[in-house]
Motif scaffolding. Structure first.
Motif, mmCIF file in Angstrom:
data_model
loop_
_atom_site.group_PDB
_atom_site.id
_atom_site.type_symbol
_atom_site.label_atom_id
_atom_site.label_comp_id
_atom_site.label_asym_id
_atom_site.label_seq_id
_atom_site.Cartn_x
_atom_site.Cartn_y
_atom_site.Cartn_z
ATOM 1 N N THR A 20 0.865 -1.161 0.048
ATOM 2 C CA THR A 20 0.058 -0.040 -0.055
ATOM 3 C C THR A 20 0.840 1.218 -0.106
ATOM 4 O O THR A 20 0.345 2.367 -0.570
ATOM 5 C CB THR A 20 -1.039 0.085 1.034
ATOM 6 O OG1 THR A 20 -0.206 -0.041 2.396
ATOM 7 C CG2 THR A 20 -1.983 -1.198 1.068
ATOM 8 N N TRP A 24 0.190 4.071 -2.658
ATOM 9 C CA TRP A 24 -0.014 5.554 -2.262
ATOM 10 C C TRP A 24 0.710 6.319 -2.927
ATOM 11 O O TRP A 24 0.362 7.467 -3.660
ATOM 12 C CB TRP A 24 0.162 5.576 -0.798
ATOM 13 C CG TRP A 24 -0.135 6.630 -0.269
ATOM 14 C CD1 TRP A 24 0.678 7.798 -0.041
ATOM 15 C CD2 TRP A 24 -1.411 7.555 0.000
ATOM 16 N NE1 TRP A 24 0.247 8.950 0.332
ATOM 17 C CE2 TRP A 24 -1.309 8.565 0.331
ATOM 18 C CE3 TRP A 24 -2.728 6.823 -0.133
ATOM 19 C CZ2 TRP A 24 -2.270 9.659 0.578
ATOM 20 C CZ3 TRP A 24 -3.893 7.792 0.121
ATOM 21 C CH2 TRP A 24 -3.562 9.132 0.721
ATOM 22 N N PRO A 76 -2.355 8.689 4.491
ATOM 23 C CA PRO A 76 -1.538 7.680 3.634
ATOM 24 C C PRO A 76 -1.594 6.232 3.738
ATOM 25 O O PRO A 76 -1.740 5.690 4.749
ATOM 26 C CB PRO A 76 -0.132 8.247 4.057
ATOM 27 C CG PRO A 76 -0.366 9.722 4.417
ATOM 28 C CD PRO A 76 -1.802 9.373 5.325
ATOM 29 N N GLY A 77 -1.543 5.669 2.651
ATOM 30 C CA GLY A 77 -1.549 4.136 2.316
ATOM 31 C C GLY A 77 -3.238 3.661 2.743
ATOM 32 O O GLY A 77 -3.217 2.262 2.570
#
Length: 149
Positions: A20, A24, A76-77
């Protein structure tokens, strides 16, 4: 208009052979690259988008803009929520990331939009009804997948 009140349009997803964090990073880079092209910038101006230029921090964070969109949520992610409006529509594009295996992630892109009035209805038929939006979303997800892998 609140995102939750915008009508659901569609959702597209892809599985990516990357974690991820990598997805991202590729998501933000691909959005910048795609929406900063002269054609996308010109289109944002033509339809009267509220946000017509790129601004704010990179990687994309809350308050950043790209032509046609403003980042309203950036985890994030996990999740990136873009919101925008122009003469014919108010809309949101919601990207959700989830880890499905040690080296695989699923990226989903949900679109929500309202198309008020006669002009909005015509615009919806032009963009959604022709399948153009779906083709664009599939291409965007493919570009993110290629950049991530």
């Amino acid at each position: 208009m609140q995102i939750a009140s915008l009508p659901y349009v569609d959702e597209h997803a892809t599985v990516i052979a990357a974690g991820t964090d990598d997805v991202w990073r590729s998501l933000g880079e691909t959005l910048d690259r795609s929406f900063l092209r002269p054609g996308a910038v010109g289109y944002a101006r033509l339809v009267g988008s509220t946000d017509r230029t790129a601004s704010g921090p990179r990687p994309l964070a809350e308050g950043s803009t790209i032509p046609g969109f403003r980042v309203v949520t950036a985890v994030p992610g996990r999740e990136l929520v873009l919101k925008g409006s122009h003469r014919f529509s108010s809309y949101a594009l919601i990207f959700r990331l989830e880890q499905v295996a040690a080296d695989r992630s699923r990226l989903r892109a949900e679109t929500r939009a309202a198309f008020p009035g006669l002009a909005g209805g015509f615009y919806r038929r032009l963009v959604i009804g022709t399948g153009g939006h779906a083709v664009g979303m599939r291409r965007l997800l493919s570009a993110i997948r290629r950049r991530s892998e």
